[in-house]
Motif scaffolding. Sequence first.
Motif, PDB file in Angstrom:
ATOM      1  N   MET A   1      -2.483 -12.555 -10.161  1.00 57.35           N
ATOM      2  CA  MET A   1      -1.764 -11.029 -10.138  1.00 57.35           C
ATOM      3  C   MET A   1      -1.969 -10.261  -9.069  1.00 57.35           C
ATOM      4  SD  MET A   1      -3.778 -10.361 -13.625  1.00 57.35           S
ATOM      5  CE  MET A   1      -3.804 -11.858 -15.030  1.00 57.35           C
ATOM      6  N   LYS A   2      -1.769 -10.969  -7.753  1.00 57.63           N
ATOM      7  CA  LYS A   2      -1.950 -10.290  -6.592  1.00 57.63           C
ATOM      8  C   LYS A   2      -0.734 -10.079  -5.671  1.00 57.63           C
ATOM      9  CE  LYS A   2      -6.123 -10.903  -7.804  1.00 57.63           C
ATOM     10  NZ  LYS A   2      -7.130  -9.772  -8.376  1.00 57.63           N
ATOM     11  N   ASN A   3       0.573 -10.368  -6.390  1.00 57.37           N
ATOM     12  CA  ASN A   3       1.705 -10.357  -5.745  1.00 57.37           C
ATOM     13  C   ASN A   3       2.401  -8.911  -5.540  1.00 57.37           C
ATOM     14  OD1 ASN A   3       1.589 -12.903  -5.226  1.00 57.37           O
ATOM     15  ND2 ASN A   3       3.390 -13.461  -6.888  1.00 57.37           N
ATOM     16  N   ILE A   4       2.776  -8.803  -4.510  1.00 58.33           N
ATOM     17  CA  ILE A   4       3.398  -7.415  -4.171  1.00 58.33           C
ATOM     18  C   ILE A   4       4.634  -7.441  -3.337  1.00 58.33           C
ATOM     19  CG2 ILE A   4       1.917  -6.623  -2.531  1.00 58.33           C
ATOM     20  CD1 ILE A   4       2.354  -3.500  -3.225  1.00 58.33           C
ATOM     21  N   THR A   5       5.853  -6.864  -3.473  1.00 58.93           N
ATOM     22  CA  THR A   5       6.892  -7.205  -2.708  1.00 58.93           C
ATOM     23  C   THR A   5       7.395  -5.479  -2.406  1.00 58.93           C
ATOM     24  OG1 THR A   5       7.662  -9.028  -3.587  1.00 58.93           O
ATOM     25  CG2 THR A   5       8.975  -7.913  -2.250  1.00 58.93           C
ATOM     26  N   ILE A   6       7.260  -5.141  -1.193  1.00 57.72           N
ATOM     27  CA  ILE A   6       7.716  -3.746  -1.095  1.00 57.72           C
ATOM     28  C   ILE A   6       8.973  -3.863  -0.274  1.00 57.72           C
ATOM     29  CG2 ILE A   6       7.170  -1.749   0.426  1.00 57.72           C
ATOM     30  CD1 ILE A   6       4.331  -2.711   0.586  1.00 57.72           C
ATOM     31  N   ILE A   7       9.906  -3.333  -1.282  1.00 59.73           N
ATOM     32  CA  ILE A   7      11.545  -3.640  -0.931  1.00 59.73           C
ATOM     33  C   ILE A   7      12.429  -2.439  -0.372  1.00 59.73           C
ATOM     34  CG2 ILE A   7      11.618  -5.911  -2.127  1.00 59.73           C
ATOM     35  CD1 ILE A   7      12.704  -4.399  -4.226  1.00 59.73           C
ATOM     36  N   THR A   8      11.792  -1.278  -0.828  1.00 58.41           N
ATOM     37  CA  THR A   8      12.725   0.009  -0.404  1.00 58.41           C
ATOM     38  C   THR A   8      12.037   1.103  -0.020  1.00 58.41           C
ATOM     39  OG1 THR A   8      12.322   0.857  -2.770  1.00 58.41           O
ATOM     40  CG2 THR A   8      14.073  -0.590  -2.688  1.00 58.41           C
ATOM     41  N   CYS A   9      12.451   1.925   0.590  1.00 55.30           N
ATOM     42  CA  CYS A   9      11.865   3.183   1.208  1.00 55.30           C
ATOM     43  C   CYS A   9      10.774   3.794  -0.266  1.00 55.30           C
ATOM     44  CB  CYS A   9      12.749   4.098   1.801  1.00 55.30           C
ATOM     45  SG  CYS A   9      12.094   5.708   2.511  1.00 55.30           S
ATOM     46  N   PHE A  10      11.641   3.973  -1.288  1.00 54.42           N
ATOM     47  CA  PHE A  10      10.901   4.420  -2.246  1.00 54.42           C
ATOM     48  C   PHE A  10       9.501   3.781  -2.617  1.00 54.42           C
ATOM     49  CE2 PHE A  10       9.779   4.791  -6.828  1.00 54.42           C
ATOM     50  CZ  PHE A  10       9.596   6.100  -7.043  1.00 54.42           C
ATOM     51  N   LEU A  11       9.574   2.569  -2.655  1.00 55.03           N
ATOM     52  CA  LEU A  11       8.307   1.832  -2.895  1.00 55.03           C
ATOM     53  C   LEU A  11       7.172   1.848  -1.814  1.00 55.03           C
ATOM     54  CD1 LEU A  11       9.728  -1.414  -4.293  1.00 55.03           C
ATOM     55  CD2 LEU A  11       8.889   0.497  -5.505  1.00 55.03           C
ATOM     56  N   LEU A  12       7.728   2.256  -0.509  1.00 53.55           N
ATOM     57  CA  LEU A  12       7.001   2.391   0.859  1.00 53.55           C
ATOM     58  C   LEU A  12       6.238   3.684   0.411  1.00 53.55           C
ATOM     59  CD1 LEU A  12       8.768   0.980   3.737  1.00 53.55           C
ATOM     60  CD2 LEU A  12       6.604   0.093   2.804  1.00 53.55           C
ATOM     61  N   THR A  18       2.944   1.422  -6.292  1.00 56.00           N
ATOM     62  CA  THR A  18       3.532  -0.061  -5.619  1.00 56.00           C
ATOM     63  C   THR A  18       2.297  -0.845  -5.676  1.00 56.00           C
ATOM     64  OG1 THR A  18       5.069   1.273  -4.260  1.00 56.00           O
ATOM     65  CG2 THR A  18       4.008  -0.795  -3.203  1.00 56.00           C
ATOM     66  N   ASN A  19       1.232  -0.340  -5.298  1.00 56.44           N
ATOM     67  CA  ASN A  19       0.024  -1.308  -4.899  1.00 56.44           C
ATOM     68  C   ASN A  19      -0.346  -2.062  -6.550  1.00 56.44           C
ATOM     69  OD1 ASN A  19      -0.089  -0.260  -2.661  1.00 56.44           O
ATOM     70  ND2 ASN A  19      -1.626   1.254  -2.992  1.00 56.44           N
ATOM     71  N   ALA A  20      -0.152  -1.355  -7.567  1.00 55.49           N
ATOM     72  CA  ALA A  20      -0.713  -1.857  -8.931  1.00 55.49           C
ATOM     73  C   ALA A  20       0.417  -2.920  -9.546  1.00 55.49           C
ATOM     74  CB  ALA A  20      -1.038  -0.792  -9.876  1.00 55.49           C
ATOM     75  N   GLN A  21       1.351  -3.547  -8.562  1.00 57.08           N
ATOM     76  CA  GLN A  21       2.166  -4.490  -9.041  1.00 57.08           C
ATOM     77  C   GLN A  21       1.557  -5.615  -9.669  1.00 57.08           C
ATOM     78  OE1 GLN A  21       5.742  -4.246  -9.229  1.00 57.08           O
ATOM     79  NE2 GLN A  21       5.626  -5.774 -10.293  1.00 57.08           N
ATOM     80  N   TRP A  22       2.025  -5.930 -10.892  1.00 52.97           N
ATOM     81  CA  TRP A  22       1.431  -7.176 -11.603  1.00 52.97           C
ATOM     82  C   TRP A  22       2.084  -8.325 -11.462  1.00 52.97           C
ATOM     83  CZ3 TRP A  22       3.134  -9.036 -16.772  1.00 52.97           C
ATOM     84  CH2 TRP A  22       2.045  -9.978 -17.328  1.00 52.97           C
ATOM     85  N   GLY A 537     -16.536   9.722  -8.815  1.00 53.43           N
ATOM     86  CA  GLY A 537     -15.324   9.817  -8.417  1.00 53.43           C
ATOM     87  C   GLY A 537     -14.873   8.699  -7.441  1.00 53.43           C
ATOM     88  N   GLY A 538     -13.853   7.908  -7.743  1.00 55.57           N
ATOM     89  CA  GLY A 538     -13.337   7.112  -6.776  1.00 55.57           C
ATOM     90  C   GLY A 538     -11.866   6.738  -6.892  1.00 55.57           C
ATOM     91  N   TYR A 539     -11.145   5.972  -5.911  1.00 55.35           N
ATOM     92  CA  TYR A 539     -10.010   5.456  -5.918  1.00 55.35           C
ATOM     93  C   TYR A 539      -9.813   4.006  -7.061  1.00 55.35           C
ATOM     94  CZ  TYR A 539      -7.847   8.492  -2.652  1.00 55.35           C
ATOM     95  OH  TYR A 539      -7.394   9.668  -1.971  1.00 55.35           O
ATOM     96  N   VAL A 540      -8.945   3.990  -7.757  1.00 58.01           N
ATOM     97  CA  VAL A 540      -8.885   2.793  -8.806  1.00 58.01           C
ATOM     98  C   VAL A 540      -7.591   1.922  -8.239  1.00 58.01           C
ATOM     99  CG1 VAL A 540      -9.963   3.999 -10.691  1.00 58.01           C
ATOM    100  CG2 VAL A 540      -7.523   4.119 -10.260  1.00 58.01           C
ATOM    101  N   HIS A 541      -7.822   0.640  -8.462  1.00 55.36           N
ATOM    102  CA  HIS A 541      -6.628  -0.343  -7.987  1.00 55.36           C
ATOM    103  C   HIS A 541      -5.919  -0.177  -6.712  1.00 55.36           C
ATOM    104  CE1 HIS A 541      -3.681   2.487  -9.915  1.00 55.36           C
ATOM    105  NE2 HIS A 541      -4.360   2.273 -10.785  1.00 55.36           N
ATOM    106  N   PRO A 542      -6.896   0.072  -5.543  1.00 54.53           N
ATOM    107  CA  PRO A 542      -6.372   0.637  -4.083  1.00 54.53           C
ATOM    108  C   PRO A 542      -5.541  -0.102  -3.515  1.00 54.53           C
ATOM    109  CG  PRO A 542      -8.871   0.196  -4.213  1.00 54.53           C
ATOM    110  CD  PRO A 542      -8.485  -0.184  -5.586  1.00 54.53           C
ATOM    111  N   TRP A 579      -5.052  -5.601 -11.236  1.00 52.35           N
ATOM    112  CA  TRP A 579      -3.529  -5.559 -10.832  1.00 52.35           C
ATOM    113  C   TRP A 579      -3.812  -5.362  -9.209  1.00 52.35           C
ATOM    114  CZ3 TRP A 579      -2.535  -6.965 -14.907  1.00 52.35           C
ATOM    115  CH2 TRP A 579      -2.974  -6.436 -15.998  1.00 52.35           C
ATOM    116  N   THR A 580      -4.819  -5.736  -8.521  1.00 59.51           N
ATOM    117  CA  THR A 580      -4.951  -5.651  -6.959  1.00 59.51           C
ATOM    118  C   THR A 580      -5.518  -6.829  -6.428  1.00 59.51           C
ATOM    119  OG1 THR A 580      -7.098  -4.234  -7.309  1.00 59.51           O
ATOM    120  CG2 THR A 580      -4.950  -3.239  -6.990  1.00 59.51           C
ATOM    121  N   ASP A 581      -5.870  -6.833  -5.277  1.00 58.75           N
ATOM    122  CA  ASP A 581      -6.264  -8.096  -4.599  1.00 58.75           C
ATOM    123  C   ASP A 581      -7.747  -7.731  -4.349  1.00 58.75           C
ATOM    124  OD1 ASP A 581      -5.528 -10.676  -3.384  1.00 58.75           O
ATOM    125  OD2 ASP A 581      -7.006  -9.797  -2.000  1.00 58.75           O
ATOM    126  N   GLU A 582      -8.812  -8.410  -4.691  1.00 63.59           N
ATOM    127  CA  GLU A 582     -10.011  -8.237  -4.238  1.00 63.59           C
ATOM    128  C   GLU A 582     -10.599  -8.341  -2.785  1.00 63.59           C
ATOM    129  OE1 GLU A 582      -9.830  -8.643  -8.777  1.00 63.59           O
ATOM    130  OE2 GLU A 582      -9.236  -9.947  -7.081  1.00 63.59           O
TER     131      GLU A 582
END
Length: 808
Positions: A1-12, A18-22, A537-542, A579-582
């Motif tokens: 579940m760790k794949n991510i493809t950043i393909i557009t300026c919007f996704l960047l 973007t980061n939580a891509q499943w 408080g903290g960041y989730v699926h970072p 949804w992220t990479d440990e």
Amino acid sequence: MKNITIITCFLLLTSNFTNAQWKNRYPMVDGYRHHVYLEGYDLPVLNSGPMDPAPSPLKDQVVFSAKGWLWLMDMESLEATRITSSAGIDSRPNWSPDGKQLVFVRDNSMDTQIVLLNLDSKEETILIDTEALDLDPVFSKDGRLVYYSSAKNGSFDLWQVNLSTNEHSIITESKSLERLPVPTLQGNKIVYLKKYGFSYDSIELWDMEKGTSTPLVEENFASQTAFSLSPDNQTLTYTWPNGDDYELRVLNISIPKSNMLLTKSEGLPLAPKFSSDGQWIYFAEYNKSEVSKLKRISINGGTTEKLPVKKWNWVDPTGKLKITSKVDGKMDAVRMSITDENGHPIIPDSGVVHSEGQHGIVFFYSPGEIEVEAPLGSLTITTVHGFSTTKNIQEVEVQEGTSTTEINLSKIWDASANGWYSGDNHFHLNYGGTNRLDPEDIMLDLKAEGLDIGFPLVANLGNRFLGQDLWGWKNEGTPIISIGQEVRSHFLGHLGLIGTDELYWPWVWGPFYDIYGNDDRLNAEPLRFARKNEGLGGYVHPVAVKDPFAVDGAGSIPITLIADAVLEEVDILELGCLWTDEIGTAALWHEFLNMGIPMGQSAGSDVMNNLYRTMAIGATRVYAKPKGELTTKSYLEALKDGRSFVSNGPQLIFKVDGKEVGDVIQSKNKKAKWTLNVYSPISYETVEVFVNGAAVWTKKSKGGTKESYSGSIEIPQGGWVTARVSGGPSEWPMMDSYPFAESAPIWFKEVGSTNTASKVEAAKKLLKTLNISEERMKQGYGQAPIPNLIAHFSKARQKLLKIIEEQR
């Protein structure tokens, strides 16, 4: 579940979306960055009760899906007869105009196909079977065509197939998701569902001759929307969201603004379908036992009529099996999966049923004793109790009458007996799914998963703030349940607030929100709010990539995380999440530790528990060792103080010179001895010890259930040491993509001490990513003034520059 493809300026520019891509289980569909939503909202579901009702066009009958097959119910006797018996999950049937055939969807847990069934001969024909998702078959009014939706061109489009020539032709070709075609009598128009992934969903009317589309009604995230057109083509009945709930509404397709409430009913009315005379609307609805029930209501409104199945005719002989589960000799709750000889899931008559995406296994929970009905023959029962046991696979023969069997599990390590308690700090009770769950409904889940504490987070779903009625609900018994909050500036980064007594407002702001889009607000504000309210408080699926410091990796880090962390605004960081990479998240966390920032570990599965397709609560979790008895307060203190480890399966106890995680080594010796005990229900490949972010000891291992490792390390001038196990195949009880567990740090000399070289190198890495994050932030806000955010970044930059310059 760790794949991510950043393909557009919007996704960047978008951080957590973007980061939580499943990583998808089913074939990918263009336009959906979170495939978990498509698979959770748009694919068919499995339940023991009736779903997807479709009244016959000729007879007083209704066909529906239940238990993974199709059933035909006589409306006079209310007897339902099974008419399919495949290994797959059959659902969403629709009739031919002459009442002699059905088209439906068959799901094999990795893809879908469309099947044509002749009711007289019982002959099945696979009508559509592409390498993409194929859904929503429906006959044209003259029976010559079947309309359907398919992603065979990348995005979901509407298609049609001529049954005489088998010729397929595309109808719509936009890059949105188009589903649920409902043809009109004349055949020149189609009502359909249009989705954009993270924008407005709408029901639209497509003019096939003009090639134009007219919106009938729209909403942000219409997750369970389905609809039916009356026989006279005037009235559309549809399921539509309203806050946490759904409503059954009607509208005149010639006058879309005419929409009117038909019923809220008793729960969530789903899958409506008109009767052939247009006088009744059939639908399904889950009850308090999470079982779907068949109902209908007059087109004029009024009282909802219940249509209970009085007899289930399986056609083939069946038997009942009573299953008792024990853990260490005592009856206990367990996670369970049952399949028949064909591999078809067998499920109980009540309770929530899930299908998890990592392995495609349908599972449910048993409180210790449960009964199922199944065709005679062999059943395979797979059982686990959280991470404390290896999976148990047992073959049982179902015979006529009622049979019994007992399953015995043994713990490989008893965490609570050793003062350790596990928690899931981030999941969602209700999030656009088919059930309407109460906090009490997940008590069994937590017990079966061996979880001691859970924090369901209320959150927005598009423009709706879900779960506010649950705020303040607590269970201080076993297990502890306390409602938390996810604050979502999608652009700046998602935050998890736990242990607070008040909600933070606003829940959402920043670019890509229609309202509050230019709000110059720091993520640090809700983080400070959590501290002020005695929470964390903290960041989730970072981080969704394995190396966030690589050339293309910095774009995966939430935009304000670096600034907030450097300025010590962050209490905890979610190292473990489905949804992220440990490993990638831990790499970033190591640099914060190198800065002397004692940031606590957190973990959360981030599952949406009222979805059918979802992992288990606690699939990623954190173990904490509180001082004294377990309470919400002592648990939070243990997280903050670093008396913890994160895990998606393996459990580890790490000590250095007899000191445990969170402690300080003040030895004057040059070396320190360490020990690591690993208790793992699954195998793993690599064992590592890190000192100030560098692996100083590594060993390849087959990773048995109980393994011990030891060694010694050079004591640095300052800093920290942690231990990790990782790598290997994924198998039950875990549901993540690879095994991972890492301890919180043991500090040298004092908490927050640093090694000069490591600190400077960390400052350089973080400064580089901070600059990238700031540029992304400026692009996202465009011309909108953001002096608060700019000043916040400037303050963090000055701190990092000072560290670097002092060592030159």
